[in-house]
Design an enzyme around this catalytic site. Sequence first.
Site, mmCIF file in Angstrom:
data_model
loop_
_atom_site.group_PDB
_atom_site.id
_atom_site.type_symbol
_atom_site.label_atom_id
_atom_site.label_comp_id
_atom_site.label_asym_id
_atom_site.label_seq_id
_atom_site.Cartn_x
_atom_site.Cartn_y
_atom_site.Cartn_z
ATOM 1 N N THR A 185 -61.593 -15.780 -14.006
ATOM 2 C CA THR A 185 -61.035 -15.018 -15.122
ATOM 3 C C THR A 185 -59.837 -15.796 -15.630
ATOM 4 O O THR A 185 -59.170 -16.486 -14.859
ATOM 5 C CB THR A 185 -60.546 -13.627 -14.690
ATOM 6 O OG1 THR A 185 -59.546 -13.823 -13.686
ATOM 7 C CG2 THR A 185 -61.672 -12.796 -14.140
ATOM 8 N N TRP A 444 -49.522 8.370 -24.055
ATOM 9 C CA TRP A 444 -49.911 6.979 -24.286
ATOM 10 C C TRP A 444 -50.059 6.688 -25.784
ATOM 11 O O TRP A 444 -50.675 7.455 -26.519
ATOM 12 C CB TRP A 444 -51.241 6.661 -23.591
ATOM 13 C CG TRP A 444 -51.152 6.661 -22.101
ATOM 14 C CD1 TRP A 444 -50.069 7.020 -21.346
ATOM 15 C CD2 TRP A 444 -52.178 6.293 -21.182
ATOM 16 N NE1 TRP A 444 -50.362 6.890 -20.003
ATOM 17 C CE2 TRP A 444 -51.654 6.445 -19.878
ATOM 18 C CE3 TRP A 444 -53.492 5.832 -21.310
ATOM 19 C CZ2 TRP A 444 -52.385 6.164 -18.730
ATOM 20 C CZ3 TRP A 444 -54.227 5.555 -20.169
ATOM 21 C CH2 TRP A 444 -53.679 5.720 -18.882
#
Length: 544
Positions: A185, A444
């Site tokens: 990754t 959020w």
Amino acid sequence: MLGLMQDWPLLCHKILDHAATYHPKRSIVSRSVEGPIVATNYRDVRSRALRLAKRLDKDGIKLGDRVGTLAWNTWRHLEAWYGIMGVGAIYHTLNPRLFPEQIAEIVNHAEDRVMMTDLTFMPLLEKLAGKLPTIERYVVLTDAAHMPATKLKNAVPYEEWIGEVDDDFRWASFDENTAAGMCYTSGTTGGPKGVLYSHRSNVLHSMIAALPDAMGLSSRDVIMPVVPMFHANCWGIALTAPMTGAALVMPGAKLDGPSVYELLNEHKVSITAAVPTVWLMLLQHLEANKGELPYLERVIIGGSACPRAMIKAFQDSYDVQVIHAWGMTEMSPLGSLGSIKPEYAHLTGEAQLDIQVKQGHPPFGVEMKITDDAGREQPWDGKTFGRLKVRGPAIASSYFKGEGGQILDEHGFFDTGDVATLDEHGYMHITDRSKDVIKSGGEWISSIELENLAVGHPDVAEAAVIGVRHPKWDERPLLIIVPKKDRRIAKDDLLKFMEGKIAKWWMPDDVVFVNEIPHTATGKIQKITLREQFRDYRLPTAAE
Ligand code: ADP
């Protein structure tokens, strides 16, 4: 009681055997790194992959060994994957866009024994060679005529090297859970993390990718993976194409608008796949040259969010269906694709685009859920967002050498690090990365939604939103703007432009203008650097 069916291990080289047997003459056309277009087919690629396997075997490359590849999409790279897997070794794709030190770190972590490289990357490897003690041999994917003088250890031109043996070789046989491929990754945090695909997971992923509501590939298709083989397992295409008998067009090193356009039309490509930046270049080329796409039927766009305007341009101006897809290296990589289910088939125009900007629904083999920080599942109402978690047979259970420790929750789900909503029909919409979401007074705020809104302003070239510390709300959004060339924007004008399009409490507390926003090797905004840069930034609202 067990079923009474044959034990036929799911091994990747069986895919190439199938292609060579049932689709032997299907074409594989590549733009070679040397320049000319080279045409071959599945039968010949298999024969050469067998030679490669035999040659690796002769060099003592065995089950479980890692063989690095630093290469563009060409027939030779495809042969390399199958030849490596065919001796039970592991193809390890390296992303040449990473910093050289990162490449060295990853090669050393993987302990690659052989490095197969395109001519393009020889100067890079020559600089790094002293730092790559595990590499015993460099195989340059070219022939003797194009081979430059080099000090790389035991360097040989690929054609001559595989030419030393014939194709009389049997693929190795082993358990289907044996490792087949490896991809790190781009991990912006911590050390490098290697994802290790197995033969079984690769075969299953290929079947999943081929499904009609996924890529929907068949032997009548011509597919061009513009997405490099070094980006997240080539989105599975290097395995799905031969499995279905689809013809392949490999774009080599040239991914610019005119080069991609030429291949699409010259070779009658019906389906293609890449990240949005590639399609931006193609669309600009099409527009500037009044180009057309008479053969292309579908384009798969993923890696980062596909802009609404891009979907509209492909569909309305060129009659090409966009399939917006989401995935990650850890998922082989497909996680969801945006084909239209019957529930949404009646939609047209903007309402259809509202669905297509979402990242789609999971195919069989991917289970999805969204949870809050405490792990409680959130409703599928298309509004509530939570941490996106996934489970399935082609999803990582841990990283190579145990980096990052335990990565699954108690139910076996992997936290993707993305924040998303799910709607009643299972369409997923990414709203943020969990590291980037702004936590304001326990609620959020999606940084991506604010960025998308800001880039809609005609004078804005690029926008990034980060959370900045706030004494009362913990964090509040700071909007960072790169204006278009020679344009000036007033902060208040920009905020006024955003007003009414988002909840009031989502409005950024401040706007700063910069010349440049930092990016990662895969073209994503580097929020970590921005957060560091603005760590001590004092918001005007902080004194209230
Ligand atoms: P890299 O950073 O090297 O591209 P990955 O391909 O594994 O590595 O990145 C996966 C991440 O990319 C996902 O977790 C997600 O954040 C992002 N991503 C991929 N596809 C999309 C998409 N269609 N929309 C938004 N984000 C996406």
